[in-house]
Design a protein around this motif. Sequence first.
Motif, PDB file in Angstrom:
ATOM      1  N   VAL A 289      43.029  25.001  43.895  1.00  0.00           N
ATOM      2  CA  VAL A 289      43.294  24.276  42.646  1.00  0.00           C
ATOM      3  C   VAL A 289      44.692  24.654  41.981  1.00  0.00           C
ATOM      4  O   VAL A 289      45.281  25.791  41.655  1.00  0.00           O
ATOM      5  N   SER A 290      45.588  23.748  42.328  1.00  0.00           N
ATOM      6  CA  SER A 290      47.100  23.958  42.181  1.00  0.00           C
ATOM      7  C   SER A 290      47.552  24.357  40.785  1.00  0.00           C
ATOM      8  O   SER A 290      48.654  25.143  40.742  1.00  0.00           O
ATOM      9  N   PHE A 291      46.733  24.160  39.838  1.00  0.00           N
ATOM     10  CA  PHE A 291      47.316  24.361  38.490  1.00  0.00           C
ATOM     11  C   PHE A 291      47.060  25.705  37.974  1.00  0.00           C
ATOM     12  O   PHE A 291      47.293  26.045  36.792  1.00  0.00           O
ATOM     13  N   LEU A 292      46.459  26.562  38.737  1.00  0.00           N
ATOM     14  CA  LEU A 292      45.808  27.890  38.286  1.00  0.00           C
ATOM     15  C   LEU A 292      47.101  28.722  38.179  1.00  0.00           C
ATOM     16  O   LEU A 292      47.174  29.829  37.408  1.00  0.00           O
ATOM     17  N   LYS A 293      48.020  28.470  39.075  1.00  0.00           N
ATOM     18  CA  LYS A 293      49.114  29.479  39.139  1.00  0.00           C
ATOM     19  C   LYS A 293      49.945  29.617  37.628  1.00  0.00           C
ATOM     20  O   LYS A 293      50.219  28.732  37.099  1.00  0.00           O
ATOM     21  N   GLY A 294      50.016  30.974  37.218  1.00  0.00           N
ATOM     22  CA  GLY A 294      50.466  31.122  35.626  1.00  0.00           C
ATOM     23  C   GLY A 294      49.511  30.748  34.731  1.00  0.00           C
ATOM     24  O   GLY A 294      49.789  30.994  33.508  1.00  0.00           O
ATOM     25  N   ARG A 295      48.337  30.201  34.916  1.00  0.00           N
ATOM     26  CA  ARG A 295      47.636  29.529  33.897  1.00  0.00           C
ATOM     27  C   ARG A 295      45.895  30.156  33.951  1.00  0.00           C
ATOM     28  O   ARG A 295      45.132  29.628  33.199  1.00  0.00           O
ATOM     29  N   LEU A 296      45.797  30.989  35.005  1.00  0.00           N
ATOM     30  CA  LEU A 296      44.340  31.418  35.081  1.00  0.00           C
ATOM     31  C   LEU A 296      43.800  32.053  33.807  1.00  0.00           C
ATOM     32  O   LEU A 296      42.576  31.981  33.220  1.00  0.00           O
ATOM     33  N   ASP A 297      44.753  32.629  32.819  1.00  0.00           N
ATOM     34  CA  ASP A 297      44.242  33.127  31.693  1.00  0.00           C
ATOM     35  C   ASP A 297      43.612  32.236  30.627  1.00  0.00           C
ATOM     36  O   ASP A 297      42.527  32.348  29.970  1.00  0.00           O
ATOM     37  N   GLN A 298      44.132  30.798  30.941  1.00  0.00           N
ATOM     38  CA  GLN A 298      43.604  29.877  30.029  1.00  0.00           C
ATOM     39  C   GLN A 298      42.152  29.305  30.407  1.00  0.00           C
ATOM     40  O   GLN A 298      41.389  28.937  29.432  1.00  0.00           O
ATOM     41  N   VAL A 299      41.876  29.593  31.890  1.00  0.00           N
ATOM     42  CA  VAL A 299      40.445  29.248  32.304  1.00  0.00           C
ATOM     43  C   VAL A 299      39.598  30.549  31.708  1.00  0.00           C
ATOM     44  O   VAL A 299      38.787  30.166  30.957  1.00  0.00           O
ATOM     45  N   SER A 311      34.641  33.264  42.428  1.00  0.00           N
ATOM     46  CA  SER A 311      35.461  32.577  43.753  1.00  0.00           C
ATOM     47  C   SER A 311      36.710  31.810  43.554  1.00  0.00           C
ATOM     48  O   SER A 311      36.789  30.735  43.024  1.00  0.00           O
ATOM     49  N   ILE A 312      37.813  32.473  43.711  1.00  0.00           N
ATOM     50  CA  ILE A 312      39.115  31.764  43.817  1.00  0.00           C
ATOM     51  C   ILE A 312      39.907  31.962  44.827  1.00  0.00           C
ATOM     52  O   ILE A 312      40.334  32.841  45.416  1.00  0.00           O
ATOM     53  N   THR A 313      39.736  30.839  45.595  1.00  0.00           N
ATOM     54  CA  THR A 313      40.329  30.683  47.085  1.00  0.00           C
ATOM     55  C   THR A 313      41.254  29.699  47.418  1.00  0.00           C
ATOM     56  O   THR A 313      41.270  28.763  46.788  1.00  0.00           O
ATOM     57  N   ASN A 314      42.238  30.161  48.179  1.00  0.00           N
ATOM     58  CA  ASN A 314      43.235  29.242  48.899  1.00  0.00           C
ATOM     59  C   ASN A 314      43.842  28.702  47.444  1.00  0.00           C
ATOM     60  O   ASN A 314      44.595  27.623  47.314  1.00  0.00           O
ATOM     61  N   CYS A 315      44.344  29.589  46.602  1.00  0.00           N
ATOM     62  CA  CYS A 315      45.316  29.164  45.336  1.00  0.00           C
ATOM     63  C   CYS A 315      46.423  30.323  45.260  1.00  0.00           C
ATOM     64  O   CYS A 315      46.334  31.376  45.839  1.00  0.00           O
ATOM     65  N   LEU A 316      47.493  29.852  44.592  1.00  0.00           N
ATOM     66  CA  LEU A 316      48.655  30.552  44.258  1.00  0.00           C
ATOM     67  C   LEU A 316      48.520  31.005  42.829  1.00  0.00           C
ATOM     68  O   LEU A 316      48.256  30.622  41.927  1.00  0.00           O
ATOM     69  N   LEU A 317      48.729  32.439  42.887  1.00  0.00           N
ATOM     70  CA  LEU A 317      48.489  33.307  41.776  1.00  0.00           C
ATOM     71  C   LEU A 317      49.917  34.214  41.623  1.00  0.00           C
ATOM     72  O   LEU A 317      50.265  34.651  42.490  1.00  0.00           O
ATOM     73  N   LEU A 318      50.169  34.207  40.255  1.00  0.00           N
ATOM     74  CA  LEU A 318      51.116  35.435  39.641  1.00  0.00           C
ATOM     75  C   LEU A 318      50.466  36.892  39.421  1.00  0.00           C
ATOM     76  O   LEU A 318      49.005  37.064  39.379  1.00  0.00           O
ATOM     77  N   GLU A 319      51.079  37.875  39.595  1.00  0.00           N
ATOM     78  CA  GLU A 319      50.735  39.048  39.310  1.00  0.00           C
ATOM     79  C   GLU A 319      50.103  39.015  37.712  1.00  0.00           C
ATOM     80  O   GLU A 319      49.159  39.728  37.447  1.00  0.00           O
ATOM     81  N   SER A 320      50.691  38.362  36.892  1.00  0.00           N
ATOM     82  CA  SER A 320      50.275  38.058  35.407  1.00  0.00           C
ATOM     83  C   SER A 320      48.893  37.518  35.598  1.00  0.00           C
ATOM     84  O   SER A 320      47.870  37.937  34.556  1.00  0.00           O
ATOM     85  N   ASP A 321      48.349  36.502  36.484  1.00  0.00           N
ATOM     86  CA  ASP A 321      47.150  36.031  36.719  1.00  0.00           C
ATOM     87  C   ASP A 321      46.093  37.102  37.018  1.00  0.00           C
ATOM     88  O   ASP A 321      44.976  37.170  36.222  1.00  0.00           O
ATOM     89  N   LEU A 322      46.445  38.051  37.903  1.00  0.00           N
ATOM     90  CA  LEU A 322      45.450  38.978  38.377  1.00  0.00           C
ATOM     91  C   LEU A 322      45.351  39.873  37.090  1.00  0.00           C
ATOM     92  O   LEU A 322      44.377  40.614  36.941  1.00  0.00           O
ATOM     93  N   MET A 323      46.412  40.265  36.316  1.00  0.00           N
ATOM     94  CA  MET A 323      46.485  41.037  35.115  1.00  0.00           C
ATOM     95  C   MET A 323      45.306  40.623  34.287  1.00  0.00           C
ATOM     96  O   MET A 323      44.348  41.287  33.754  1.00  0.00           O
ATOM     97  N   HIS A 324      45.426  39.343  33.915  1.00  0.00           N
ATOM     98  CA  HIS A 324      44.446  38.869  32.903  1.00  0.00           C
ATOM     99  C   HIS A 324      43.106  38.842  33.586  1.00  0.00           C
ATOM    100  O   HIS A 324      42.035  39.033  32.918  1.00  0.00           O
ATOM    101  N   LEU A 325      43.066  38.544  34.901  1.00  0.00           N
ATOM    102  CA  LEU A 325      41.643  38.600  35.420  1.00  0.00           C
ATOM    103  C   LEU A 325      41.180  40.102  35.364  1.00  0.00           C
ATOM    104  O   LEU A 325      39.744  40.207  35.107  1.00  0.00           O
ATOM    105  N   SER A 326      41.720  41.121  35.778  1.00  0.00           N
ATOM    106  CA  SER A 326      41.239  42.557  35.512  1.00  0.00           C
ATOM    107  C   SER A 326      40.757  42.782  34.284  1.00  0.00           C
ATOM    108  O   SER A 326      39.932  43.685  34.006  1.00  0.00           O
ATOM    109  N   LEU A 327      41.448  42.237  33.360  1.00  0.00           N
ATOM    110  CA  LEU A 327      41.017  42.529  31.676  1.00  0.00           C
ATOM    111  C   LEU A 327      40.166  41.760  31.102  1.00  0.00           C
ATOM    112  O   LEU A 327      39.710  41.829  30.017  1.00  0.00           O
TER     113      LEU A 327
END
Length: 492
Positions: A289-299, A311-327
């Motif tokens: 899913v190409s639009f996740l990069k920098g926008r995972l927090d929006q989901v 399951s988030i697979t074969n996607c480009l993510l930023l460190e900020s995305d992982l931070m939002h995911l962890s919190l």
Amino acid sequence: MNIHAPPSLLELASQSLLRDKALAIAALEDLPMELFPPLFTMAFAGRHREAVKAIVQAWPFTCLPLRALLKEQRLHRETLHAVFDGLDILLALNVRPRRWKLEVLDLRKHAHQNLWSIWSGSRTPGFSLMEPGTAHPMNRRQKVEDSRVEEKQPLAPLEVLLDLYLKEDTPDEFLSYIIKKVKERKEVLYLCCNKLKIFAMPIQNIRKILNVVQLKSIQNVEVNCTWKLSTLGRFAPYLGQMVNLHSLFLSHIHKSSEMSLEKQKQYINQFTSQFFHLHHLRVLHLDSVSFLKGRLDQVLRCLNTPLEILSITNCLLLESDLMHLSLCPMVSQLTSLSLSGVSLTNLSPGPLKVLLETVSATLQLLDLDECGIMDSQFTVLFPALGRCSQLTVLSFSGNPISLAVLENLLTLAVGLSKLSHVQYPAPLESYDDTDGTPHPGRLAQLHARLRQMLQEAGRPSMIWSRANACPRCGDRIFYDPGPLLCPCCMPV
């Protein structure tokens, strides 16, 4: 010589009735309930149209699991039409015969159901279209019978269950016929769907079908085809009406380079805002899913209830995305987490460590395949992994780690009492410098070493298997205990 079992008394009785069509139809009023399923099956298989129509009009069970009853038999077009012709007569009269209890016509191909529990009055779970607090149709009917009210009562809507697999440009003949019948009787025939899988079909055709479906009956959606972001935006309003959705799989959503940022934002908002309506969502798969990069927090911030599987697979993510995911509080109770194919090489392992600590009491499966995780990152994750007391499966193939880190991980793993299967990559020391592929001899020695360590630790039953990408075609090569060569590497 094949010896066939003699027919049962029920089958013999059904065969006898069907020899005389008029007798069979006349006998339905007083026919024992246990004779209806074999009689219907034989009538359908023998294409006895009038008998099929009459049996449907007198069906004494709440569900008619048509395909389950017929097992391997095909749904003959003419006989299927006879089923709906029989229903048409009742629906047109809008009255319920004395013995008729049908509420659900189940046309699903792969429904494995306990037929006798359905016939005895148990509803198929998850398909009630009634609002909370509304009396169950069976309860209403029981009250009618108990109070000895007039036999003929108005018909309640009839549910037609059909799993949708949209693979062609246009609906096939069977689906087109069902849609036609539901449109003709839309006030009393409800098309319900538990599983919706979209593999290939123009969005305009998908929308025409979904306009006929009771969207709140859908529990599982899989979009496994290539869609543009604009197509996802057109699908989004339908997704928001699937208020009982439990599982969503979405793959290969691409942004167009020609689309303006404003338009991209509009379509992404259309999609993510639908999660506010999905109060029963427990499983979310997002692949390529190409639009996740920098926008995972929006989901994540639109989620209403805690997820069980993410399951988030074969996607480009930023460190900020992982931070939002962890919190995110909605992922704090995960039982399964997959980040396969998400490149973590240049990202800090800190957010992932926090996430593992958060879900340590519930996580059962962890998939970090092909993430590019280095030795230093794995070392940071070790303490958090050691706290995952419920972990049963750990997979981290395709990561460039050393033998020392692998052995340390094994030492940690034997302390997790429920961990039964680990899938790991060939460590860097096992690679042949000449062609960059793992050396079979070194791999065999490594496997023997790990098995010995497991024996010494008292965990000989724990499965450790290896998997690496084939250098020629990219497919995985599995090793357990020795290498299973990829077909493209085998001699002709």
